[in-house]
Design a protein around this motif. Structure first.
Motif, PDB file in Angstrom:
ATOM      1  N   ARG A  80      -7.727 -26.309  43.220  1.00  0.00           N
ATOM      2  CA  ARG A  80      -9.226 -27.265  42.761  1.00  0.00           C
ATOM      3  C   ARG A  80     -10.041 -27.277  42.946  1.00  0.00           C
ATOM      4  O   ARG A  80     -11.391 -27.019  42.550  1.00  0.00           O
TER       5      ARG A  80
ATOM      6  N   ILE B 163      -8.003 -30.420  35.656  1.00  0.00           N
ATOM      7  CA  ILE B 163      -7.038 -31.980  35.492  1.00  0.00           C
ATOM      8  C   ILE B 163      -6.189 -31.345  36.584  1.00  0.00           C
ATOM      9  O   ILE B 163      -5.727 -30.268  37.233  1.00  0.00           O
ATOM     10  N   THR B 164      -5.718 -32.208  36.806  1.00  0.00           N
ATOM     11  CA  THR B 164      -4.835 -32.705  38.584  1.00  0.00           C
ATOM     12  C   THR B 164      -3.034 -31.978  38.060  1.00  0.00           C
ATOM     13  O   THR B 164      -3.130 -31.738  36.343  1.00  0.00           O
TER      14      THR B 164
ATOM     15  N   VAL C 171      -9.397 -34.513  35.671  1.00  0.00           N
ATOM     16  CA  VAL C 171      -8.596 -35.844  34.861  1.00  0.00           C
ATOM     17  C   VAL C 171      -7.571 -35.645  35.829  1.00  0.00           C
ATOM     18  O   VAL C 171      -6.972 -34.778  36.310  1.00  0.00           O
TER      19      VAL C 171
ATOM     20  N   PRO D 119      -3.601 -27.676  33.938  1.00  0.00           N
ATOM     21  CA  PRO D 119      -2.953 -28.148  35.012  1.00  0.00           C
ATOM     22  C   PRO D 119      -1.478 -27.435  35.361  1.00  0.00           C
ATOM     23  O   PRO D 119      -1.504 -26.826  34.123  1.00  0.00           O
TER      24      PRO D 119
ATOM     25  N   ASN E  38       1.151 -36.116  29.973  1.00  0.00           N
ATOM     26  CA  ASN E  38       1.623 -34.386  30.109  1.00  0.00           C
ATOM     27  C   ASN E  38       2.890 -34.952  28.925  1.00  0.00           C
ATOM     28  O   ASN E  38       3.989 -36.075  29.546  1.00  0.00           O
TER      29      ASN E  38
ATOM     30  N   LYS F 236      -1.137 -32.926  26.750  1.00  0.00           N
ATOM     31  CA  LYS F 236      -1.189 -31.996  26.545  1.00  0.00           C
ATOM     32  C   LYS F 236       0.171 -31.468  26.167  1.00  0.00           C
ATOM     33  O   LYS F 236       1.346 -31.988  27.250  1.00  0.00           O
TER      34      LYS F 236
ATOM     35  N   TRP G  84     -15.817 -36.381  26.754  1.00  0.00           N
ATOM     36  CA  TRP G  84     -15.190 -35.594  25.912  1.00  0.00           C
ATOM     37  C   TRP G  84     -16.178 -35.090  25.093  1.00  0.00           C
ATOM     38  O   TRP G  84     -16.397 -33.888  24.541  1.00  0.00           O
TER      39      TRP G  84
ATOM     40  N   GLN H 241      -3.431 -36.200  35.317  1.00  0.00           N
ATOM     41  CA  GLN H 241      -2.158 -36.188  34.385  1.00  0.00           C
ATOM     42  C   GLN H 241      -1.227 -36.748  35.128  1.00  0.00           C
ATOM     43  O   GLN H 241      -0.543 -36.869  35.872  1.00  0.00           O
TER      44      GLN H 241
ATOM     45  N   ASP I 173      -4.401 -37.674  31.822  1.00  0.00           N
ATOM     46  CA  ASP I 173      -3.728 -37.225  30.581  1.00  0.00           C
ATOM     47  C   ASP I 173      -2.490 -37.140  30.738  1.00  0.00           C
ATOM     48  O   ASP I 173      -2.257 -37.765  31.434  1.00  0.00           O
TER      49      ASP I 173
ATOM     50  N   SER J 163      -4.747 -30.722  24.466  1.00  0.00           N
ATOM     51  CA  SER J 163      -4.625 -29.624  25.115  1.00  0.00           C
ATOM     52  C   SER J 163      -3.059 -28.786  23.883  1.00  0.00           C
ATOM     53  O   SER J 163      -1.951 -29.267  24.833  1.00  0.00           O
TER      54      SER J 163
ATOM     55  N   SER K 242      -6.008 -38.626  26.634  1.00  0.00           N
ATOM     56  CA  SER K 242      -6.148 -36.806  26.018  1.00  0.00           C
ATOM     57  C   SER K 242      -4.503 -36.712  26.405  1.00  0.00           C
ATOM     58  O   SER K 242      -3.424 -37.626  27.236  1.00  0.00           O
TER      59      SER K 242
END
Length: 273
Positions: free
Chosen positions: A28, A41-42, A71, A18, A100, A205, A6, A73, A98, A231, A203
Motif C-alpha cells: 500500500r 483499504i487494508t 480505511v 483490498p 468485508n 465490500k 467519502w 477492513q 470497512d 464496494s 462501509s
C-alpha cells in the motif's frame, strides 16, 4: 448517515481494492507513493481473533500517513467482537471502517462471515449498525477499558499508537532504504486523545450473490443500514475469481443507490483508468 471523508473524494473515485495476502503495509505504501489512489483499504482482519487477544493481528493495521484516507477492513460474525474491534480502529486513527462481506474463501464463508453474510442479511445489517454505534460511542468519549476490551489488547493497541507517534518521518530519497530499515512501516502519527476524537464512517465490500445473483435484493438490504459506501465485486462467491465480472449487475446496484446517500464503487476486471 455519517459519510466522513467519502463526501470529500473527487469523482470519479478510483481506489485501491483490498485483497488478503496482497495489500499489506509495504504494498500500500508503494502504491500510495507512486499513484495516490482516492482511497486505500487494508487487508481484512478477523474481529473474533483480535478481540480475544490475538494481538499479532494488529500488524494488519500498520499504515503510513501517505495512504490517507485509509480505511481498516474487518470481518467476522460476532456483534460484540465487531464493536470492540471497531473501537480499536478508531483508537488507531483510521479514516473509516470497512466490513468485508465478499471474501469467497471457504474457511471464511463457511463460518458465515465474508460472502457468507449474503445468506444472512439481517445479521449483515446488525453488523453494520454495530460498527456505526461503536464509531459513535468512540466519538462520544468511550474508552477501550469501559468497552470491556482485554487488558492485553488495550496494551497492544496503545503501544502501537505510541510507537508510531514517536517515529520520525521516513526519508523519501530512497525507497530501497526505507524498505530495508522498515521505517515506512512506522508512520508518524499522534496518539488519539479526547480532543482529537472524530466520528468514522462505516462501509461495506461485498459481491453480487452467494451461489446465485441476488444483486437487487441484497443491495436493498444493505441500504437499510445506511453504510457510507458499498464496494461491489461483480462476481458471486461461487465464481470465486473465475469468469468475468458482471458489470450489468454493478450497474443495477448503482441505480438502486441513486437517490440515497450511499455511494457505490464497482470492483472486478478493471484494467485501465
Amino acid at each position: 448517515m455519517f459519510r466522513g471523508f467519502w463526501d470529500k473524494l473527487q469523482k470519479p473515485i478510483i481506489g485501491l481494492a483490498p485483497m488478503d495476502g496482497v495489500t499489506d503495509a509495504a504494498y500500500r505504501y508503494m502504491v500510495a507513493s507512486s499513484s495516490k489512489p482516492a482511497v486505500i483499504i487494508t487487508e481484512f482482519t478477523n474481529v473474533e481473533g483480535l478481540s480475544r487477544g490475538a494481538v499479532s493481528m494488529l500488524e494488519a493495521f500498520i499504515y503510513n500517513e501517505v495512504e490517507r484516507p485509509v480505511v481498516a477492513q474487518i470481518y467476522g460474525v460476532e456483534l460484540d467482537s465487531f464493536y470492540k474491534v471497531a473501537l480499536m480502529v478508531c483508537e488507531l486513527g483510521f479514516d473509516g471502517i470497512d466490513i468485508n462481506m465478499g471474501c469467497p474463501a471457504n474457511k471464511v464463508a463457511r463460518r458465515g462471515s465474508g460472502a457468507g453474510l449474503i445468506r444472512t442479511p439481517e445479521l449483515a445489517k446488525e453488523i453494520i449498525r454495530t460498527v456505526q454505534k461503536a464509531a459513535q460511542d468512540w466519538a462520544n468519549g468511550i474508552t477501550l477499558e469501559e468497552a470491556g476490551l482485554r487488558p492485553k489488547v488495550i496494551k497492544a493497541v496503545k503501544a502501537q499508537c505510541h510507537s508510531e507517534a514517536k517515529t520520525k518521518n521516513p526519508p523519501h530519497d530512497s525507497v530501497m532504504s526505507d524498505l530495508v530499515t522498515g521505517e515506512i512501516l512506522r508512520p508518524p502519527r499522534r496518539t488519539q486523545n479526547d480532543s482529537e476524537r472524530r466520528l468514522l464512517p462505516g462501509s461495506v465490500k461485498t459481491r453480487i450473490g452467494f451461489d446465485a445473483i441476488v444483486t437487487e435484493e441484497w443491495i436493498k438490504h444493505l441500504l437499510e443500514a445506511e453504510p457510507a459506501n458499498i464496494s461491489l465485486h461483480g462476481r458471486t462467491l461461487k465464481q470465486m475469481y473465475t469468469g468475468q465480472a458482471n458489470w450489468e449487475e454493478i450497474g443495477k446496484a448503482a441505480q438502486i443507490c441513486k437517490g440515497t446517500k450511499t455511494t457505490l464503487l464497482g470492483n472486478g476486471d478493471i484494467k485501465t483508468l
